[in-house]
Design a protein around this motif. Structure first.
Motif, PDB file in Angstrom:
ATOM      1  N   LEU A 157       0.845  -1.184   0.000  1.00 10.50           N
ATOM      2  CA  LEU A 157       0.000   0.000   0.000  1.00 10.50           C
ATOM      3  C   LEU A 157       0.887   1.243   0.000  1.00 10.50           C
ATOM      4  O   LEU A 157       1.766   1.388   0.841  1.00 10.50           O
ATOM      5  CB  LEU A 157      -0.864  -0.035   1.269  1.00 10.50           C
ATOM      6  CG  LEU A 157      -1.754   1.167   1.565  1.00 10.50           C
ATOM      7  CD1 LEU A 157      -2.774   1.360   0.443  1.00 10.50           C
ATOM      8  CD2 LEU A 157      -2.472   0.936   2.897  1.00 10.50           C
TER       9      LEU A 157
ATOM     10  N   GLY B  53      -2.428   5.807  -1.393  1.00 12.71           N
ATOM     11  CA  GLY B  53      -3.440   4.818  -0.998  1.00 12.71           C
ATOM     12  C   GLY B  53      -3.630   3.750  -2.080  1.00 12.71           C
ATOM     13  O   GLY B  53      -4.496   2.892  -1.994  1.00 12.71           O
TER      14      GLY B  53
ATOM     15  N   TYR C 292       0.811   1.775   8.412  1.00 10.37           N
ATOM     16  CA  TYR C 292       0.076   2.831   7.713  1.00 10.37           C
ATOM     17  C   TYR C 292      -1.064   3.328   8.601  1.00 10.37           C
ATOM     18  O   TYR C 292      -1.263   4.515   8.798  1.00 10.37           O
ATOM     19  CB  TYR C 292      -0.455   2.267   6.388  1.00 10.37           C
ATOM     20  CG  TYR C 292      -1.381   3.177   5.630  1.00 10.37           C
ATOM     21  CD1 TYR C 292      -0.895   4.284   4.938  1.00 10.37           C
ATOM     22  CD2 TYR C 292      -2.750   2.916   5.591  1.00 10.37           C
ATOM     23  CE1 TYR C 292      -1.755   5.109   4.229  1.00 10.37           C
ATOM     24  CE2 TYR C 292      -3.615   3.724   4.887  1.00 10.37           C
ATOM     25  CZ  TYR C 292      -3.117   4.823   4.211  1.00 10.37           C
ATOM     26  OH  TYR C 292      -3.973   5.637   3.517  1.00 10.37           O
TER      27      TYR C 292
ATOM     28  N   LYS D 160      -1.452   6.834  10.648  1.00 10.26           N
ATOM     29  CA  LYS D 160      -2.601   7.694  10.367  1.00 10.26           C
ATOM     30  C   LYS D 160      -3.306   8.066  11.680  1.00 10.26           C
ATOM     31  O   LYS D 160      -3.769   9.182  11.854  1.00 10.26           O
ATOM     32  CB  LYS D 160      -3.574   6.928   9.453  1.00 10.26           C
ATOM     33  CG  LYS D 160      -4.246   7.808   8.414  1.00 10.26           C
ATOM     34  CD  LYS D 160      -4.981   7.026   7.327  1.00 10.26           C
ATOM     35  CE  LYS D 160      -6.051   6.101   7.861  1.00 10.26           C
ATOM     36  NZ  LYS D 160      -6.805   5.410   6.788  1.00 10.26           N
TER      37      LYS D 160
END
Lengths: 637, 637
Positions: free
Chosen positions: B458, B463, B529, B533
């Protein structure tokens, strides 16, 4: 009742494809067996682990299981003291790690600090020295795929993964029917015309090597009803039937008619040589193959067709055999009508493979024993010239070929003896010999096909042995002549010498049948030398043109009564229980290129013939003088 | 009672030589068996033919046996008429030639000339179309030498040569004793700390492959008296004894003391890794080998030592295995203390062999299942750099390696499924996969170690999946991206989700233990990821540093209760009976260099994953979307 069946000439691959398509409905059967009984069997489905291995977190070391957070502040300057039960438990390799601990500190890193206490001087990280659950095998992980031949290591992993039973393909039962009125069981008192059945025993061993269970039925005479009954019984009791049909036209017909009547003869005749008259049929959805009677034809039909079938029943495909590139020593002609299989002897001489075609007769069982490989000559090719580089399918491992001393030249039974002894002395070495006569051997040295050439060539002018021939045939080559033996040549005659043969002149008598050696052999030269000296015309000798390739073959012809006399060595006569009338002594020596003299294998060979063991064998045979055996008697650089 | 034994560190060859010298008195025993039962057995002495084959002069054709002198004048212009009984008799192939005739004229060359008469139009030469007595085998001729492993073709030739019984080496009886208090039989209800005995089953299969007769004894607890009694019984009942000693120091001692008490412990410790703690002893002139407990150590001791012994009892030496040259993918360090055996996986990629070292743990039974070869690192060498060309002893046939598609990269259980299916569709093809994570796979593509790399990476910024990584890691390479599946990633938790884990934030809770995937894997990247985030510190997650290499291993850790949650695919959770909380969909694709796209094996693989069979398997597993499976979604030239 009998349907006429025509001999077809399908290409091999096409025939097999057609046949397998017709057999399409046959489903390989499976069975469940215990994992520890499954060595060599083939999985019918993929096998996944039932449990993890290890099935708990275990210690990878002898030491203590501890809590890593309690060790965080440990260092050389700040030892930390751990207390048993609270901070650690003692563990050996393989012991489970209690849930409250998360690392193992090995015994070497511990300092005893009184009863139930250890000091440590470095911190531990989580999971250090722990074999986590599933480290080796995780539950549900693939262990072996389907159609996998189970090996010992697979058995270990399967059991470790909790698999105690595996589904494998059933080993097919293969029924083998020998037929032929002239065929008799081994051990039968032989009458002229009898042929011992050995094909069915070879087939049994082959199919068992391929993983199936052979049943060999009694020999069936050439009788339609009996053959039919035997086939019906075998089809009922087996998954596959092999019937060893006779080789002549009439007998084949019985088999083909029986297959046609009981089922369906799909193919009769394939474009291969040897092996053309093969039959492939189906009875009650079960395959039946008619194998030709000649052993070499039978061999190739077994290897090229039956094998694929037996393997397919176990979910397997035939693996491609290993191949090598080799230079062919003789021209090989071949018909455009067939794919031809030529058995070859392989030698590894001066860094290259040399392939010598063996006799192509379909009856030559010894050519199968002696073959190291097979040359396939494609149907589209008419022949291959000598010296061409070709691809050979290996029957003998490369390693063995590379450790084999090649001897091409004159025949004496003692070469076989030496072959046996050298391998006994050093298991890695082998000796392979071909009997092509003395001059043939020198030619093979010239073309680099052999490491050595046994030779006993009499110079008609000088009366000296071998040397002048080396100079003549191998000019400019550095060749050593190593003394093998001096031996006695003479007439081999029936016990008691009933025809009273004592001299060359006797060979021309009307009542005497002679058997000769082939042109180029030292013994033939010896005969011709003497006939020439005595001015005897060769045409006057009955049997002068009948040629045999070895001393033993000549002796056998005399022993059987086919001939009254032959010329040869004492040992061959003695082996066959013949009388022997000495003619002369001769020098049987070994021509060896200088470059090979210092190789390990040639040195081992020379040690072998110098050994007491070899000399004892020579004494047993008789007729040999080994005074200088193994000595280099001539060296030319 | 107990003599102290020191662990020695002999070099392997030296140790074997010493041991065999001590065993010098053992004489391989021989027995006479029927020739047709001798397949695979080893001759104890050279075998010479007892009779000639054929044992009479026989016709090589269908036709007539005639007198050659009666045909001398025959020509196209001068036909000669022969009369049955007087001038000829009719013969079929294989029929004997009566003594008064000396040639065979084949049926094609005969013209019927009334009852009992034939016309011929060419002369015949003596011995034409006759298979003379002994043509194939002459009485007293060598058929097979001593120490020869009898093959099916040898059985045929031996029987043809009148040999119905052969003297062969006896198959040695090998007793196998598993020991260890923690060792249990397969099928036992497992308690923590139990270890299933599988070594003894692997040993049985190995020694039986080597031609001997194994007897596996019941498991013996770690008790000096019981071990001693078991050894005494096994020594009495067998020719060779193998005792599977435990791997910890205490247990080894029992075995070594028992050997020392009952006989003579000659060697304890050899400079090999794995396998160092091997013991070699003699009791009552019979060899006993103490095999280490770890399966991989046991394997090498069996192959390198026990095998030579079992073969020697049958007069055989171990054949050198086939070898290939290969490039090693990873640096291999090795100690100067040992000769080290490294199991490798071999791939044949872009015309060269690539060897990837497998895990070196001594307990890794799967590394033995997966190994295609063994790299030996000599004691004098400290290590081998990545990219070095090395020699590998083959365990898998070259042909199979060349037909194996190599897949290195991200793990998904469906790759195992595809491996099984491609071989089912086309038996010649295999698929071999290594799980090193998505980025590891791309690196393997870069260095030419793999044909394809499954990947699900990813891009944190866009994205988007995979494409940006191909550009980054493989600039300038022509790579195709083939859609494999879209799959669901999520939290794997215990059935019923007892800790109510539903979001990434829950992983930081004090009562939650996590289990992670290794760095470089797509799943690790997915976790990072999301943590990034959500601004979650990795240090806050208990278990963040515990790494597993596959989805299944993570699931197994959760299933066992070692961890409360892990991130992975739905199918792995379902296999282990876990609950699954979806986190996202992701694209699991295959990166394949353009140059391989048109190869037969890659095309077959793509057909495999497009097949209904594959899709059915995906449905069974659940959690996969195969809308575009097999489609090339990106191609860069």
């Amino acid at each position: 009742m009998m349907q006429k069946v025509y001999l077809s000439n399908y290409e091999l691959d096409e025939a097999i494809k057609m046949y397998f398509e017709k057999l399409g409905e046959f489903n390989p059967q499976t069975e469940k067996i215990r994992t520890w009984d499954a060595n060599g069997r083939v999985t019918a489905s993929a096998v996944f682990a039932a449990i993890s291995s290890p099935h708990y977190n275990s210690s990878a070391m002898d030491g203590i299981a501890a809590k890593s957070e309690r060790t965080a502040s440990a260092s050389d300057r700040n030892h930390v003291i751990l207390t048993e039960g609270e901070d650690y438990v003692v563990v050996d390799t393989g012991d489970p790690i209690p849930r409250e601990f998360d690392c193992v500190i090995m015994i070497e890193d511990l300092i005893k600090a009184g009863e139930n206490k250890f000091e440590i001087y470095q911190s531990a990280v989580p999971w250090q020295n722990i074999r986590p659950l599933g480290e080796d095998i995780v539950e549900n992980q693939l262990i072996v795929p389907s159609r996998h031949k189970i090996r010992p290591v697979d058995i270990g992993a399967l059991i470790a993964g909790g698999i105690n039973e595996v589904e494998v393909f059933k080993r097919p039962r293969v029924g083998i029917i020998p037929t032929g009125t002239e065929i008799v069981e081994p051990g039968t008192e032989l009458k002229v015309g009898d042929i011992i059945d050995f094909n069915s025993r070879t087939f049994s061993a082959q199919v068992s090597d391929w993983g199936s269970i052979p049943t060999r039925y009694p020999i069936v005479k050439d009788d339609y009803g009996k053959i039919k009954a035997a086939v019906q019984k075998a089809i009922e009791e087996n998954d596959i039937v092999l019937i060893n049909a006779g080789s002549s036209a009439g007998r084949e017909d019985f088999t083909s008619y029986v297959i046609g009547e009981l089922g369906n003869l799909i193919i009769h005749g394939v474009a291969i040589k040897p092996g053309k008259p093969v039959m492939m049929g189906v009875i009650n959805n079960k395959p039946i193959i008619g194998i030709p009677g000649y052993p070499v034809s039978a061999y190739f039909v077994m290897e090229e067709i039956a094998r694929k079938l037996v393997l397919a029943y176990q979910g397997l495909e035939a693996e491609e055999p290993a191949k090598v590139k080799a230079f062919i020593t003789r021209r090989c002609m071949s018909s455009l009508k067939y794919l031809e299989f030529v058995r070859v002897k392989l030698g590894y001489v001066a860094g290259r493979y040399i392939a010598t075609p063996l006799t192509r007769g379909a009856g030559a069982t010894m050519s199968l024993v002696n073959a190291d490989g097979v040359l396939e000559i494609d149907q589209s090719i008419e022949g291959i010239e000598a010296g061409t580089e070709v691809e050979i399918k290996l029957l003998t491992p490369e390693e063995k070929i590379k450790n084999t001393l090649i001897s091409i030249g004159s025949h004496d039974p003692i070469i076989d003896i030496a072959a046996d002894l050298i391998h006994g002395r050093n298991r890695k070495f082998f000796l392979s010999s071909a009997n092509v006569g003395s001059t043939g051997g020198l030619m093979a040295l010239k073309t680099g096909e052999t490491h050595m050439a046994p030779t006993h060539l009499l110079d008609m002018e000088s009366g000296e042995y071998n040397l002048s021939y080396l100079k003549k045939y191998l000019p400019g080559k550095s060749i050593c002549l190593v003394k093998c033996v001096n031996r006695i040549q003479g007439f081999m005659v029936k016990k008691g010498n009933p025809k009273n043969i004592t001299k060359f002149e006797d060979l021309t008598r009307e009542d005497v049948k002679f058997v000769n050696r082939q042109r180029g052999s030292g013994t033939r030269l010896l005969l011709d030398y003497n006939l020439n000296k005595l001015k005897i015309e060769t045409g006057k000798i009955n049997g002068y043109y009948r040629e045999e390739f070895t001393h033993l073959a000549v002796a056998a012809a005399v022993e059987s009564g086919d001939a009254d006399a032959g010329l040869g060595v004492y040992s061959a006569a003695a082996m066959m229980g013949l009388d022997f009338i000495p003619v002369c002594n001769e020098e049987y020596d070994l021509a060896i290129p200088e470059e090979y003299m210092e190789t390990e294998i040639v040195k081992e060979f020379i040690e072998t013939i110098k050994s007491q063991e070899f000399k004892n064998k020579l004494d047993e045979l008789g007729g040999y003088d080994y005074t200088n055996t193994g000595r280099t008697i001539y060296q030319r650089s």
